[in-house]
Design a protein around this motif. Structure first.
Motif, short mmCIF file in Angstrom:
data_model
loop_
_atom_site.label_atom_id
_atom_site.label_comp_id
_atom_site.label_asym_id
_atom_site.label_seq_id
_atom_site.Cartn_x
_atom_site.Cartn_y
_atom_site.Cartn_z
N ASP A 52 7.79 26.88 21.72
CA ASP A 52 7.33 25.50 21.88
C ASP A 52 8.45 24.59 21.36
N PRO A 53 8.36 23.25 21.49
CA PRO A 53 9.48 22.39 21.09
C PRO A 53 9.97 22.62 19.66
N ASP A 70 16.36 25.15 30.34
CA ASP A 70 15.13 24.43 30.63
C ASP A 70 14.25 24.30 29.39
N VAL A 71 14.28 25.32 28.51
CA VAL A 71 13.49 25.27 27.28
C VAL A 71 14.06 24.22 26.33
N ALA A 74 13.20 20.73 27.51
CA ALA A 74 11.82 20.36 27.19
C ALA A 74 11.70 19.97 25.71
N ALA A 77 13.31 16.43 25.17
CA ALA A 77 12.74 15.31 25.93
C ALA A 77 12.03 14.34 24.97
#
Length: 488
Positions: A52-53, A70-71, A74, A77
């Motif tokens: 998770d973030p 991509d992780v 995210a 972001a």
């Protein structure tokens, strides 16, 4: 390193993920957190496997792992991954994205941005390397007197660790550094942490010539060496311990009346010379009160090894040889490290103390240093007669420790020590007179009444004993072992 919009986006990403000191500790748990501090990331990686973030940010910036693009996108972001790469926060890697900088939470509302240390890159550091949070910066932050001030100055700010702390109790913060790269990191640290500083380029005090400040702190490039500059974070370009001497001499022109300067310093232990006199000599004629505390001492070989390892130059035998040859030529037997606190008192007879304090401390130095100067003010404001008119109490927890050996007459006391279990944890060898003086300090009687009893016990006229008593009192008050009943 980012435009204002990018800074806001990065702060939002870190905040929403909970990427703070408390957030990381809560996520990892105490055992994994302790392991990370030792460089063991195994438990931390197991605790962040779901990516998770917050887990991704921990794996990326704490554990130094490469993570899928991509992780990472995210986790960062709303800051676009392309913007983070353009700023150098992260860099492309063969199996994803890796960190490009050290992005470390500092408490639960700040983040510090700096270069990656040599231990994480496996390469010698660049000449303009910018240090992150380390032992030296933490030591200075803990030793700083945290009282409200108007103007504060951070000399040689680096990534901005000291300036962050100054902003909590100063109306304005000015920070200087010789390195343009360091100023970029400091500007990023300030903006990301929601602070505004007056950042100026130049060598130590040059950018603030003619200005005065209420509080000055500095973690300067204090490393003792031949004077060449291989790394701006440690080398000042001045030979030996001259940078520390230069800072000492600058105090009267930098400080407002009553202003305080605190800085980390190294000083040479030269053969045939008392290192205490060397450091005290830096302040001759300054009119400043000084408390210089030596916390560590290194022999030349250990000192050179430490700093060459720090910069990733351990494998360069010639650098080691040249450094040791220079130490030999200068008759330097050791190098001391410590904290120096200077107060601009403008007096012809300032208090100057240079001493060792190498015991382990349970508390931070800052409050202890502030209290030491408070006690100096109290002592200075009193004549001998007034000193003896005061009532005194023993400091909380003060203990008397005796060492004795068995003899023909039974146990004979060889040595007595007054010890403080908290604060600076002094252990002071003392004599029966001081022991008796402390024993009677219960806050009920003024010292002059106790003096009469001591004079009778020692069969000495009070007038002759008064000066000795005042000297012992002053020393015990300075050490914080006896406290005036009226001192707040």
């Amino acid at each position: 390193m980012l435009d204002p919009a990018g800074i806001d986006q990065l702060r939002e990403a870190l905040t929403s993920a909970g990427y703070t000191s408390a957030g990381i500790s809560d996520r990892l748990g105490p055992a994994a957190t302790a392991a990370v501090s030792r460089g063991d990331h195994r438990a931390a990686l197991r605790a962040t496997a779901d990516r998770d973030p917050l887990a991704t940010l921990i794996r990326l910036f704490v554990c130094g792992q490469s993570e899928p693009a991509d992780v990472v996108a995210a986790a960062l972001a709303p800051l676009p991954l392309a913007a983070a790469q353009a700023a150098g926060l992260v860099v492309p890697h063969i199996d994803g994205v890796r960190r490009g900088v050290d992005l470390e939470p500092y408490g639960d509302r700040w983040w510090v941005v700096a270069d990656l240390p040599a231990a994480h890159t496996g390469q010698p550091l660049a000449a303009d390397h910018v240090l992150g949070i380390g032992g030296a910066s933490t030591t200075l932050a803990g030793a700083t007197i945290r009282r409200p001030v108007g103007r504060a100055l951070d000399l040689g700010t680096g990534c901005g660790v000291q300036a962050l702390q100054l902003a909590t109790h100063a109306d304005s913060v000015t920070a200087t550094d010789l390195s343009p790269r360091a100023l970029r990191f400091a500007a990023t640290t300030a903006a990301l942490s929601g602070q505004r500083w007056d950042l100026r380029a130049g060598d130590l005090t040059e950018p603030v010539a003619g200005e005065r400040f209420d509080l000055v702190v500095s973690n300067p490039p204090f490393v003792v060496g031949p004077g060449s500059i291989s790394h701006t974070y440690r080398d000042s370009g001045r030979p030996g311990d001259a940078v520390s001497a230069d800072l000492a001499r600058s105090a009267p022109t930098l400080l407002t009346e009553g202003g305080v300067m605190q800085f980390l310093a190294n000083w040479a232990h030269v053969s045939g010379e008392d290192w205490r006199e060397r450091v005290a000599g830096w302040f001759t004629g300054t009119g400043c009160d000084v408390w210089a505390i030596q916390r560590e001492v290194s022999d030349p070989l250990g000192y050179a090894r430490m700093w060459l390892a720090d910069s990733g130059e351990r494998a360069d035998p010639q650098r080691m040889s040249d450094w040791l040859d220079w130490f030999d030529a200068q008759a330097i037997e050791a190098v001391g490290f410590g904290v120096i606190t200077v107060r601009h008192s403008g007096r012809a007879d300032p208090a100057i103390r240079v001493e060792e304090l190498r015991q382990q401390l349970a508390d931070q130095l800052g409050p202890q240093i502030g209290a030491w100067f408070d006690r100096q003010d109290w002592l200075r404001a009193r004549t001998l007669r007034q000193l003896l008119a005061e009532r005194y109490v023993a400091a909380p927890g003060l203990r008397l420790r005796q060492e004795a050996s068995i003899g023909e007459q039974g146990w004979e006391v060889d040595r007595q020590l007054l010890t403080l279990p908290a604060g600076l944890r002094w252990a002071e060898e003392t004599d029966p007179f001081a022991v008796a003086l402390v024993a009677g300090a219960d806050g009920q009687l003024p010292m002059r009444d106790q003096l009469a009893l001591l004079a009778a016990a020692y069969d000495t006229p009070e007038a002759e004993l008064a000066e000795v008593t005042a000297a012992v009192l002053a020393h015990l008050v300075e050490r914080g072992m006896l406290l005036p009943a009226t001192l707040d």
